[in-house]
Design an enzyme around this catalytic site. Structure first.
Site, PDB file in Angstrom:
ATOM      1  N   ASP A 112      48.484  37.295 -26.412  1.00 30.62           N
ATOM      2  CA  ASP A 112      49.694  36.354 -25.612  1.00 30.62           C
ATOM      3  C   ASP A 112      49.457  36.862 -24.714  1.00 30.62           C
ATOM      4  O   ASP A 112      50.220  37.929 -24.073  1.00 30.62           O
ATOM      5  CB  ASP A 112      51.158  36.460 -26.557  1.00 30.62           C
ATOM      6  CG  ASP A 112      51.759  35.135 -25.614  1.00 30.62           C
ATOM      7  OD1 ASP A 112      51.472  34.405 -24.228  1.00 30.62           O
ATOM      8  OD2 ASP A 112      52.598  34.846 -26.572  1.00 30.62           O
TER       9      ASP A 112
ATOM     10  N   TYR B   8      57.578  37.601 -27.862  1.00 25.44           N
ATOM     11  CA  TYR B   8      58.146  36.242 -27.804  1.00 25.44           C
ATOM     12  C   TYR B   8      59.373  36.090 -29.310  1.00 25.44           C
ATOM     13  O   TYR B   8      58.141  36.129 -30.245  1.00 25.44           O
ATOM     14  CB  TYR B   8      57.305  35.310 -27.325  1.00 25.44           C
ATOM     15  CG  TYR B   8      58.368  33.710 -27.828  1.00 25.44           C
ATOM     16  CD1 TYR B   8      59.738  32.823 -26.567  1.00 25.44           C
ATOM     17  CD2 TYR B   8      57.794  32.609 -28.393  1.00 25.44           C
ATOM     18  CE1 TYR B   8      60.667  31.868 -26.490  1.00 25.44           C
ATOM     19  CE2 TYR B   8      58.361  31.312 -28.581  1.00 25.44           C
ATOM     20  CZ  TYR B   8      59.178  31.106 -27.654  1.00 25.44           C
ATOM     21  OH  TYR B   8      59.786  30.027 -27.786  1.00 25.44           O
TER      22      TYR B   8
ATOM     23  N   LYS C 185      53.844  26.652 -19.892  1.00 26.49           N
ATOM     24  CA  LYS C 185      54.499  27.867 -18.415  1.00 26.49           C
ATOM     25  C   LYS C 185      53.474  27.534 -17.069  1.00 26.49           C
ATOM     26  O   LYS C 185      53.294  26.673 -16.695  1.00 26.49           O
ATOM     27  CB  LYS C 185      54.444  29.527 -18.797  1.00 26.49           C
ATOM     28  CG  LYS C 185      55.424  29.163 -20.421  1.00 26.49           C
ATOM     29  CD  LYS C 185      56.503  28.914 -20.403  1.00 26.49           C
ATOM     30  CE  LYS C 185      57.360  28.913 -21.592  1.00 26.49           C
ATOM     31  NZ  LYS C 185      57.323  28.448 -23.142  1.00 26.49           N
TER      32      LYS C 185
END
Ligand code: PLP
Length: 404
Positions: free
Chosen positions: A189, A117, A214
């Site tokens: 992650d 990310y 999320k």
């Protein structure tokens, strides 16, 4: 209802049930954890106060140190991840940066994926400028080359699987073995898969991090994160949370508890929609490639099938013929699927990683990480798949012939 095939149900309820009731359900009392709106707590004696303070992360002494409403959701999150302990944070980046701060000192080295990310890239860059961290990025598609990136001072090997946005799958057992053979910690992650979609700790990870913004939150209406792992490993991260102060509000913990109750239900629907759309999109003209680990032709399909027992996730990325201009035309013409950053909610979203999650890499960095400029990341929600399909078909048809 989603159920992990590894759950026997003989000794304790399955994941789907625990997502609703938590690890230690109470048959009486309120159905939802009362929000304790108190930042400090009173004690009868100095001894009682000191005893409570000693309980550290598990204490109800002062909110930044620990809080009863937050503890309840932390126990639920730890249980779903198969962890001894978890810590809630007010964002995913607060969770990831606190974990890095806990384990990295000046001069330490990190191996991380090029495909991580963008915010994690920013964190590593910031840490290298301000704390003297060193880091090497490796290509998640080339696991045979990971080892060469390790140095004597490598402290962390940090991965995501599947990665954002190209859904590159990392073999977690292999990653953990490599990190441990080099004396480093293996951190994962797990945002994309969710705490019920994949259990990195069971594959050897030392710490798992999430953006709970999320699929855990699931309604695009909150920002949160968490870290989970063995009690001792999490204790170091708790010290960072206490020192720097990214402590969540108890109302956020309550929102997460509420969301967890439908996590399994939402993911089942989202994963099924995503799998169906990925298969359909593969047949559509105007798309160069569909990226989804559930497709048999995806290079990480077999590993994902092993690591993700509850399905292949709710994110599908498509590389549109015509590159950036074509991708822009598609998102501009979507009518049901919203053009917005983020993922994991019940509402389907489309985003252009070149302008959102991976903007900071620049065109060159994205090319290195294998993220084409024409990629659209689709976070598939719980709408009727037939309506999502119709929206995608009509938007793709709007790409001007000149850019195709
Ligand atoms: N990790 C992944 C994989 C993400 O996609 C994101 C955000 O998009 C984050 C971490 C950061 O989470 P937050 O925005 O909650 O800080």
């Amino acid at each position: 209802m989603v159920s992990d095939p590894n759950d026997s149900h003989a000794t304790r309820p399955g994941l789907g049930t625990r997502a609703v009731h938590g690890p230690d359900p109470d048959h009486t009392g309120p159905m939802s954890t009362p929000i304790v709106h108190s930042s400090t707590f009173g004690f009868e004696s100095l001894d009682a106060m000191n005893d409570e303070q000693q309980r550290g992360a598990a204490s109800a002494y002062y909110q930044r140190v620990g809080h009863p409403t937050v503890h309840v959701v932390e126990r639920r999150l730890a249980d779903l991840e198969g962890a001894e302990a978890a810590l809630l944070f007010p964002s995913g980046m607060a969770a990831i940066s606190s974990a890095f701060l806990a384990y990295l000192k000046h001069g330490d080295h990190v191996v991380a994926l090029d495909q991580c990310y963008g915010g994690t890239h920013d964190l590593l860059q910031w840490g290298s400028e301000h704390f003297g961290w060193q880091y090497t990025l490796v290509d998640g598609r080339e696991p045979d080359r990971f080892e060469a990136a390790f140095r004597a001072n490598t402290r962390l090997f940090h991965v995501e699987s599947p990665t954002n946005p190209m859904l590159c799958v990392v073999d977690l057992d292999r990653g953990a073995r490599l990190a441990h053979s080099k004396g480093a910690l293996f951190t994962c992650d797990n945002t994309y898969a969710s705490p019920i979609g994949q259990h990195p700790l069971a594959h050897g990870a030392d710490l798992v991090m999430h953006s709970a913004t999320k699929s855990i939150g699931g309604h695009s209406d909150l920002l949160a994160g968490f870290v989970a792992g063995a009690r001792q490993a999490v204790e170091r991260v708790w010290k960072v949370r206490k020192v720097f102060g990214p402590m969540p509000d108890p109302a956020l913990a309550w929102q997460i508890e509420r969301s967890l109750k439908t996590l399994a239900l939402r993911l089942t629907a989202m994963n099924a929609n995503a799998a169906q759309l990925a298969a359909q999109l593969s047949t559509l003209a105007g798309i160069r490639q569909v990226y989804y680990p559930g497709l048999a032709g995806h290079p990480g399909h077999a590993i994902a099938a092993r690591q993700m027992p509850l399905g292949f996730g709710h994110v599908v990325s498509i590389d549109v013929i015509g590159g950036a201009a074509a991708a822009e035309a598609v998102v501009n013409h979507l009518r049901l699927i919203r053009h917005a950053p983020s993922l994991g909610g019940v509402d389907s979203l489309a985003s252009l990683p070149a302008h959102t999650s991976h903007i900071q890499l620049g065109a060159e960095g994205r090319a290195r990480a294998g993220i084409p400029e024409g990629v659209i990341r689709l976070s598939i929600g719980v709408e009727d798949a037939v309506d999502l399909w119709a929206d995608l078909v009509q938007a793709l048809a709007k790409v001007p012939a000149a850019v195709r």
